[in-house]
Enzyme design. Sequence first.
Site, short mmCIF file in Angstrom:
data_model
loop_
_atom_site.label_atom_id
_atom_site.label_comp_id
_atom_site.label_asym_id
_atom_site.label_seq_id
_atom_site.Cartn_x
_atom_site.Cartn_y
_atom_site.Cartn_z
N TYR A 255 0.84 -1.19 0.00
CA TYR A 255 0.00 0.00 0.00
C TYR A 255 0.88 1.24 0.00
O TYR A 255 2.10 1.16 0.18
CB TYR A 255 -0.96 0.00 1.19
N CYS A 256 0.25 2.39 -0.21
CA CYS A 256 0.99 3.66 -0.23
C CYS A 256 0.00 4.75 0.18
O CYS A 256 -0.67 4.62 1.19
CB CYS A 256 1.59 3.91 -1.61
#
Length: 298
Positions: A255-256
């Site tokens: 994720y980011c």
Amino acid sequence: MAPALPALVSPDALRAAQAASTVTLVVLDASTALATHGEAEPYTAEPLRQQYLEAHVPGAAFVDVTHELSDTSAPQLFTVPSPQALAAAFGALGIGDDTHVVVYDDVGSAWATRVWWLLRWLGHDRVSVLDGGLAAWQAAGFAAASGAEDDAAARATPATLTPRERPELLATLPQVERISSGSAPGLLVNALDPATFRGEQDVSPYPRRGRIPGSVNVPLFTLLDPGTGRFLPADELRERLRSGGLLDADGAVTYCGGGIAATVPAFAAYVATGAEVAVYDGSLSEWTSDDSRPVDVG
């Protein structure tokens, strides 16, 4: 049908494929710029179409990831559209079931790997990322094209891309919550820079600073050569990813901030070992929007 090119393709290999009449090929320029505007203010994205008009790989079409390949009605930027809507968007670019797609961007490869991931989520394996983008193409001695008259998107014959969704490549919020709480196996991998991972960045475009509890940090830029912007050799990618635990996890999820940078380590894992890594599309934009969800800092 087996891909005509590897997932990570060199400029020389792309040039050869363009010259071969046996490959049905579409090249996409996905260059996009992100801008932050202040503390807890959402970031915005600008498709770099003007940059494309100034210089691009000959025959490439420009694709607007923010609008054409995203659900613009969703609360979070870049949200994955329905499989049918996404397949139609790719079809409008001339991409059909037999088409091999080569995608690049000129801003660090995350937009290119996002398009790679979107196509593979649709079940289309005939897709590659141009290693190093336009800069690598020109460094190899190949000329760039310019002007709207070369925009392949304007000349594309619509095609039919059949969606064969791979749900295992798209991590959901409940799945991430279970991994974070320890009630389900898996590893959450944050692809952002260390300062953002720790919640120490100068400006945060997310409602709250920090990371999803239980996460490890594998910054996307550590998977690229800082001089050329090309991906590290496969053995070095394996070392970097394994040191972060990504390759040994039972169900890794990257994720980011909004599901773009997260696709870089997912792509790198696939290139290095063939591993299939899920991406949490909502990422921090979704996670931090609800105060009931915990965040870790420091």
